[in-house]
Design a protein around this motif. Structure first.
Motif, short mmCIF file in Angstrom:
data_model
loop_
_atom_site.label_atom_id
_atom_site.label_comp_id
_atom_site.label_asym_id
_atom_site.label_seq_id
_atom_site.Cartn_x
_atom_site.Cartn_y
_atom_site.Cartn_z
N GLY A 65 41.46 16.16 48.33
CA GLY A 65 41.92 17.35 49.01
C GLY A 65 40.80 18.27 49.45
O GLY A 65 39.64 18.10 49.07
N VAL A 66 41.18 19.26 50.26
CA VAL A 66 40.25 20.27 50.74
C VAL A 66 40.85 21.65 50.50
O VAL A 66 42.07 21.78 50.34
N GLN A 67 39.99 22.65 50.50
CA GLN A 67 40.41 24.02 50.25
C GLN A 67 39.82 24.96 51.30
O GLN A 67 38.72 24.72 51.81
N LEU A 68 40.55 26.02 51.58
CA LEU A 68 40.06 27.08 52.45
C LEU A 68 40.61 28.39 51.90
O LEU A 68 41.82 28.52 51.68
N GLY A 69 39.71 29.36 51.70
CA GLY A 69 40.16 30.60 51.11
C GLY A 69 39.28 31.77 51.46
O GLY A 69 38.30 31.65 52.21
N VAL A 70 39.61 32.91 50.87
CA VAL A 70 38.89 34.14 51.16
C VAL A 70 38.82 35.00 49.90
O VAL A 70 39.75 35.00 49.09
N LYS A 71 37.71 35.67 49.72
CA LYS A 71 37.55 36.69 48.68
C LYS A 71 37.56 38.04 49.38
O LYS A 71 36.81 38.27 50.33
N LEU A 72 38.40 38.94 48.89
CA LEU A 72 38.59 40.23 49.53
C LEU A 72 37.84 41.34 48.77
O LEU A 72 37.70 41.27 47.54
N PRO A 73 37.39 42.39 49.46
CA PRO A 73 36.62 43.46 48.81
C PRO A 73 37.53 44.48 48.13
O PRO A 73 37.55 45.67 48.49
N THR A 74 38.30 44.04 47.14
CA THR A 74 39.25 44.92 46.46
C THR A 74 38.64 45.66 45.27
O THR A 74 39.18 46.67 44.83
N GLY A 75 37.54 45.15 44.72
CA GLY A 75 36.91 45.79 43.58
C GLY A 75 36.02 46.95 43.99
O GLY A 75 35.53 47.01 45.12
N ASN A 76 35.82 47.90 43.09
CA ASN A 76 34.91 49.01 43.36
C ASN A 76 33.51 48.48 43.62
O ASN A 76 33.03 47.58 42.93
N TYR A 77 32.85 49.04 44.61
CA TYR A 77 31.51 48.60 44.99
C TYR A 77 30.69 49.82 45.37
O TYR A 77 31.22 50.93 45.54
N GLY A 78 29.39 49.63 45.54
CA GLY A 78 28.57 50.74 46.00
C GLY A 78 27.11 50.60 45.64
O GLY A 78 26.68 49.63 45.01
N GLY A 79 26.35 51.59 46.07
CA GLY A 79 24.92 51.61 45.82
C GLY A 79 24.38 53.01 46.06
O GLY A 79 25.12 53.94 46.38
N GLU A 80 23.07 53.14 45.88
CA GLU A 80 22.40 54.43 46.03
C GLU A 80 21.17 54.27 46.90
O GLU A 80 20.34 53.40 46.65
N THR A 81 21.05 55.08 47.93
CA THR A 81 19.90 55.02 48.82
C THR A 81 18.68 55.64 48.17
O THR A 81 18.77 56.28 47.11
N GLU A 82 17.52 55.47 48.80
CA GLU A 82 16.28 56.00 48.25
C GLU A 82 16.29 57.51 48.14
O GLU A 82 15.60 58.09 47.28
N ASP A 83 17.07 58.20 48.98
CA ASP A 83 17.13 59.66 48.90
C ASP A 83 18.25 60.15 47.98
O ASP A 83 18.54 61.35 47.92
N GLY A 84 18.88 59.23 47.24
CA GLY A 84 19.89 59.61 46.26
C GLY A 84 21.30 59.72 46.77
O GLY A 84 22.19 60.19 46.04
N THR A 85 21.57 59.27 47.98
CA THR A 85 22.91 59.31 48.54
C THR A 85 23.72 58.11 48.04
O THR A 85 23.26 56.97 48.08
N PHE A 86 24.94 58.38 47.55
CA PHE A 86 25.81 57.30 47.07
C PHE A 86 26.62 56.74 48.23
O PHE A 86 27.15 57.48 49.06
N VAL A 87 26.73 55.41 48.26
CA VAL A 87 27.52 54.70 49.24
C VAL A 87 28.63 53.96 48.50
O VAL A 87 28.37 53.29 47.49
N GLY A 88 29.87 54.06 48.99
CA GLY A 88 30.98 53.44 48.30
C GLY A 88 31.38 54.26 47.08
O GLY A 88 31.24 55.49 47.05
N THR A 89 31.86 53.57 46.06
CA THR A 89 32.29 54.23 44.82
C THR A 89 31.60 53.57 43.62
O THR A 89 32.26 52.96 42.77
N PRO A 90 30.28 53.66 43.53
CA PRO A 90 29.58 52.94 42.47
C PRO A 90 29.77 53.56 41.10
O PRO A 90 29.93 54.78 40.96
N VAL A 91 29.73 52.71 40.08
CA VAL A 91 29.64 53.17 38.70
C VAL A 91 28.22 53.69 38.47
O VAL A 91 27.25 53.11 38.97
N LEU A 92 28.10 54.79 37.72
CA LEU A 92 26.80 55.40 37.45
C LEU A 92 26.39 55.16 36.00
O LEU A 92 27.23 54.95 35.12
N PHE A 93 25.08 55.17 35.76
CA PHE A 93 24.60 55.15 34.38
C PHE A 93 25.06 56.43 33.71
O PHE A 93 24.96 57.52 34.27
N LYS A 94 25.58 56.29 32.47
CA LYS A 94 26.18 57.43 31.80
C LYS A 94 25.26 58.09 30.78
O LYS A 94 25.54 59.19 30.33
#
Length: 355
Positions: free
Chosen positions: A171-200
């Motif tokens: 058999g063969v498969q075809l599928g997709v992974k969707l961006p449903t989980g929280n994601y994000g990052g931080e730029t060099e100037d400290g701007t947050f993109v998305g909804t990232p988890v932060l160090f606590k």
């Protein structure tokens, strides 16, 4: 289940619906990986109807490695994977727990669909990026920062077709992974993109956790795969499957704030000993290759690698339609780019029910 020579032609092989719906931990933690094929763990059936699966996987990345051997904090700082930084990040450990809910429906012996909803719980500790030359003070307890992730991950949807042969074992498969989980990052100037988890806590408190360690990647990925199943002898069945996953669209795509997870290629080979009706010992060899993450939010030098796991396990039938299973994955080979945290073992337990 065990198939006699006559029943294999009529019941032989379902879509390996769950292969690409596993908790691909390598997406979220460099090349650590959980590559277990849970469809093989519970046996194959081409019968139409619903099947529900719940599994729990734990991955404790407590070994700092480079290439195929252990690495030390001194190596990370004095021989960094990115010399332009003048040092390197000393990661301490990452514990990953995945709870996966899968619903699969077979329309008939040829066609099927499956949906996986993962819940991700992750704790990550790091001493942060330290500058040369290394001193023991740089990996002292007061330099440790911690971040915790606990949320829905990226959902996967997969369709399969296995009508190429009368025995339905290719058999063969075809599928997709969707961006449903929280994601994000931080730029060099400290701007947050998305909804990232932060160090606590620790020196890094308030900074964003690496994009590769968030619950989701922020990308839509295409999944393609193939599989084959064949009885080997009266008591042994064997299988082989392969899969490729690649991001085709990224939500973090702006200049200086972009992230694309590396492509994933996996292959599993396994045998099941089916002399007993109610319990089935089995063994899998799971292979994974991951290319480097890309973008300003990516730790590109430290996210590529190839690993192999030997995975012994067992499944047991509680009733005709209810099965439980347990596996341990032990790494037998690794070649990791840069410096990465790697597990000494991983464990998976699950339950599967047909309706």
């Amino acid at each position: 289940m065990h198939f006699s020579s006559c029943s294999k032609a009529t019941k032989s092989f379902p879509a390996a619906l769950l292969i690409s719906l596993l908790p691909m931990a390598a997406q979220a933690c460099a090349t650590c990986g959980c590559t277990l094929s849970t469809d093989a763990a519970t046996g194959y059936s081409a019968q139409s109807g619903w099947r529900f699966n719940v599994d729990y996987t734990t991955i404790d990345q407590d070994e700092l490695r480079s290439g195929g051997s252990d690495a030390s904090p001194e190596q990370v700082v004095n021989r960094p994977s990115d010399p332009s930084l003048g040092g390197g990040e000393i990661e301490h450990g990452t514990t990953n727990q995945y709870l996966n809910f899968t619903a699969a429906y077979r329309f008939n012996a040829d066609w099927g669909i499956s949906l996986l909803v993962p819940y991700v719980k992750r704790d990550h500790d790091t001493y942060g990026t330290q500058l040369q030359p290394y001193t023991p003070a740089e990996s002292a307890p007061d330099q440790l920062s911690n971040a915790s992730v606990s949320s829905l991950g990226d959902i996967k949807l997969l369709a399969s077709y296995q009508g190429f042969l009368p025995t339905h074992n290719l058999g063969v498969q075809l599928g997709v992974k969707l961006p449903t989980g929280n994601y994000g990052g931080e730029t060099e100037d400290g701007t947050f993109v998305g909804t990232p988890v932060l160090f606590k806590n620790g020196p890094g408190a308030g900074q964003a956790l690496d994009s590769s360690l968030q619950a989701g990647t922020g990308s839509t990925d295409l999944i393609v795969g193939a599989y084959y199943f064949q009885p080997i002898s009266q008591n042994f069945d064997g299988f082989v499957n392969g899969q490729f996953q690649a991001a085709v669209s990224e939500r973090m795509s702006a200049a200086g704030a972009n992230y694309r997870p590396g492509n994933l290629a996996t292959m599993s080979i396994g045998v099941r000993y089916e002399a007993h009706a109610d319990w089935v010992p089995q063994l899998q060899l799971n292979l994974l290759h991951k290319s480097a993450d890309q973008g300003a939010f990516a730790d590109q030098p430290d996210t590529e690698g190839t690993v192999a796991y030997l995975s012994p396990g067992i499944s047991a039938s509680i009733t005709k339609k209810l099965q439980i299973y347990a596996f341990v994955q032990v790494p037998v080979y690794s070649h990791l780019a840069g410096y990465q945290l790697f597990p000494g073992w991983t464990g998976t337990v699950g339950v599967s029910m047909a309706l």
